[in-house]
Design a protein around this motif. Sequence first.
Motif, PDB file in Angstrom:
ATOM      1  N   TYR A 115      20.193  44.391  34.288  1.00 41.42           N
ATOM      2  CA  TYR A 115      21.033  43.233  34.002  1.00 41.42           C
ATOM      3  C   TYR A 115      21.710  43.388  32.637  1.00 41.42           C
ATOM      4  N   MET A 116      20.962  43.842  31.644  1.00 42.11           N
ATOM      5  CA  MET A 116      21.535  43.998  30.308  1.00 42.11           C
ATOM      6  C   MET A 116      22.624  45.071  30.288  1.00 42.11           C
ATOM      7  N   ILE A 117      22.472  46.093  31.098  1.00 45.86           N
ATOM      8  CA  ILE A 117      23.510  47.136  31.201  1.00 45.86           C
ATOM      9  C   ILE A 117      24.799  46.527  31.735  1.00 45.86           C
ATOM     10  N   HIS A 118      24.680  45.645  32.718  1.00 43.54           N
ATOM     11  CA  HIS A 118      25.852  45.053  33.378  1.00 43.54           C
ATOM     12  C   HIS A 118      26.184  43.656  32.870  1.00 43.54           C
ATOM     13  N   TYR A 119      25.619  43.252  31.735  1.00 45.51           N
ATOM     14  CA  TYR A 119      25.799  41.884  31.254  1.00 45.51           C
ATOM     15  C   TYR A 119      27.274  41.495  31.132  1.00 45.51           C
ATOM     16  N   ASN A 120      28.064  42.329  30.502  1.00 50.04           N
ATOM     17  CA  ASN A 120      29.481  41.998  30.313  1.00 50.04           C
ATOM     18  C   ASN A 120      30.226  41.928  31.642  1.00 50.04           C
ATOM     19  N   GLU A 121      29.928  42.859  32.559  1.00 54.05           N
ATOM     20  CA  GLU A 121      30.574  42.845  33.877  1.00 54.05           C
ATOM     21  C   GLU A 121      30.199  41.591  34.662  1.00 54.05           C
ATOM     22  N   VAL A 122      28.912  41.263  34.647  1.00 59.47           N
ATOM     23  CA  VAL A 122      28.424  40.090  35.388  1.00 59.47           C
ATOM     24  C   VAL A 122      29.058  38.818  34.820  1.00 59.47           C
ATOM     25  N   SER A 123      29.121  38.721  33.501  1.00 59.13           N
ATOM     26  CA  SER A 123      29.742  37.548  32.885  1.00 59.13           C
ATOM     27  C   SER A 123      31.205  37.438  33.254  1.00 59.13           C
ATOM     28  N   LYS A 124      31.910  38.566  33.267  1.00 60.40           N
ATOM     29  CA  LYS A 124      33.330  38.560  33.625  1.00 60.40           C
ATOM     30  C   LYS A 124      33.527  38.162  35.085  1.00 60.40           C
ATOM     31  N   ILE A 125      32.685  38.663  35.969  1.00 61.12           N
ATOM     32  CA  ILE A 125      32.771  38.303  37.390  1.00 61.12           C
ATOM     33  C   ILE A 125      32.604  36.793  37.547  1.00 61.12           C
ATOM     34  N   GLN A 126      31.583  36.225  36.887  1.00 60.18           N
ATOM     35  CA  GLN A 126      31.318  34.785  36.984  1.00 60.18           C
ATOM     36  C   GLN A 126      32.481  33.981  36.415  1.00 60.18           C
ATOM     37  N   ASP A 127      32.975  34.394  35.249  1.00 62.50           N
ATOM     38  CA  ASP A 127      34.087  33.670  34.620  1.00 62.50           C
ATOM     39  C   ASP A 127      35.350  33.724  35.470  1.00 62.50           C
ATOM     40  N   ASP A 128      35.679  34.905  35.973  1.00 60.94           N
ATOM     41  CA  ASP A 128      36.884  35.055  36.787  1.00 60.94           C
ATOM     42  C   ASP A 128      36.821  34.214  38.054  1.00 60.94           C
ATOM     43  N   GLU A 129      35.667  34.183  38.694  1.00 63.77           N
ATOM     44  CA  GLU A 129      35.503  33.380  39.909  1.00 63.77           C
ATOM     45  C   GLU A 129      35.615  31.885  39.601  1.00 63.77           C
ATOM     46  N   MET A 130      35.060  31.483  38.467  1.00 63.76           N
ATOM     47  CA  MET A 130      35.131  30.072  38.074  1.00 63.76           C
ATOM     48  C   MET A 130      36.582  29.658  37.828  1.00 63.76           C
ATOM     49  N   VAL A 131      37.332  30.493  37.118  1.00 64.04           N
ATOM     50  CA  VAL A 131      38.736  30.189  36.826  1.00 64.04           C
ATOM     51  C   VAL A 131      39.550  30.158  38.114  1.00 64.04           C
ATOM     52  N   GLU A 132      39.328  31.122  38.991  1.00 61.54           N
ATOM     53  CA  GLU A 132      40.077  31.173  40.263  1.00 61.54           C
ATOM     54  C   GLU A 132      39.771  29.950  41.121  1.00 61.54           C
ATOM     55  N   THR A 133      38.513  29.546  41.167  1.00 63.52           N
ATOM     56  CA  THR A 133      38.134  28.363  41.942  1.00 63.52           C
ATOM     57  C   THR A 133      38.796  27.109  41.373  1.00 63.52           C
ATOM     58  N   ALA A 134      38.831  26.986  40.056  1.00 61.27           N
ATOM     59  CA  ALA A 134      39.465  25.827  39.422  1.00 61.27           C
ATOM     60  C   ALA A 134      40.966  25.801  39.746  1.00 61.27           C
ATOM     61  N   ARG A 135      41.596  26.960  39.708  1.00 67.50           N
ATOM     62  CA  ARG A 135      43.035  27.009  40.020  1.00 67.50           C
ATOM     63  C   ARG A 135      43.300  26.641  41.475  1.00 67.50           C
ATOM     64  N   GLN A 136      42.451  27.118  42.378  1.00 66.14           N
ATOM     65  CA  GLN A 136      42.612  26.789  43.794  1.00 66.14           C
ATOM     66  C   GLN A 136      42.425  25.294  44.034  1.00 66.14           C
ATOM     67  N   ALA A 137      41.610  24.667  43.201  1.00 62.01           N
ATOM     68  CA  ALA A 137      41.368  23.220  43.357  1.00 62.01           C
ATOM     69  C   ALA A 137      42.519  22.395  42.767  1.00 62.01           C
ATOM     70  N   GLY A 138      43.433  23.058  42.066  1.00 59.96           N
ATOM     71  CA  GLY A 138      44.576  22.345  41.510  1.00 59.96           C
ATOM     72  C   GLY A 138      44.438  21.987  40.042  1.00 59.96           C
ATOM     73  N   LEU A 139      43.449  22.560  39.384  1.00 56.03           N
ATOM     74  CA  LEU A 139      43.255  22.295  37.957  1.00 56.03           C
ATOM     75  C   LEU A 139      44.008  23.364  37.150  1.00 56.03           C
ATOM     76  N   GLU A 140      44.545  22.958  36.022  1.00 54.31           N
ATOM     77  CA  GLU A 140      45.191  23.913  35.130  1.00 54.31           C
ATOM     78  C   GLU A 140      44.143  24.536  34.235  1.00 54.31           C
ATOM     79  N   VAL A 141      44.172  25.868  34.134  1.00 60.46           N
ATOM     80  CA  VAL A 141      43.193  26.565  33.320  1.00 60.46           C
ATOM     81  C   VAL A 141      43.924  27.393  32.282  1.00 60.46           C
ATOM     82  N   ASP A 142      43.533  27.231  31.033  1.00 56.64           N
ATOM     83  CA  ASP A 142      44.119  28.036  29.961  1.00 56.64           C
ATOM     84  C   ASP A 142      43.203  29.216  29.698  1.00 56.64           C
ATOM     85  N   GLY A 143      43.795  30.378  29.503  1.00 58.86           N
ATOM     86  CA  GLY A 143      43.015  31.558  29.130  1.00 58.86           C
ATOM     87  C   GLY A 143      42.670  32.452  30.245  1.00 58.86           C
TER      88      GLY A 143
END
Length: 144
Positions: free
Chosen positions: A116-144
């Motif tokens: 997990y520690m080896i892939h920490y940055n990748e895992v965090s990026k995957i989670q963040d990207d999915e969260m942002v994409e889901t928010a955009r699909q729901a119609g929310l504006e996301v900065d960043g």
Amino acid sequence: MSWLWDRAELHGMREFQLALERFEETLETMGEEAGHESAKKIAHTARKMMPVGPAEGGHVRDTARADGMAAVLGGTFFPCTGWLEFGGRVGRGNKVGAGIWRPKALPHGRYLWPSYMIHYNEVSKIQDDEMVETARQAGLEVDG
């Protein structure tokens, strides 16, 4: 002393509430997809770190897998996997006294946590990207 309140009007509040409801509805499935992808990465790396040993049902390293959103080690044929992950000292040179085994437990384990520690940055990026994409699909504006 009297307080004066001005009447405030909010425009778009209902649309915002609907977007938040859509976001909440899709959040669980988004988490499952992102979690499974992350678990596959962690299990794959843990598999490379595990020992290879002969066994009737295969090798213990073959038990590293992604099960839903979790990276899992072990199974029915390998009940010793927990000991391999967190176990202590045993064997030649590690015995204390007349065959008394004194464990030196590893608090974070040998395979899953380091993977997990080896892939920490990748895992965090995957989670963040999915969260942002889901928010955009729901119609929310996301900065960043």
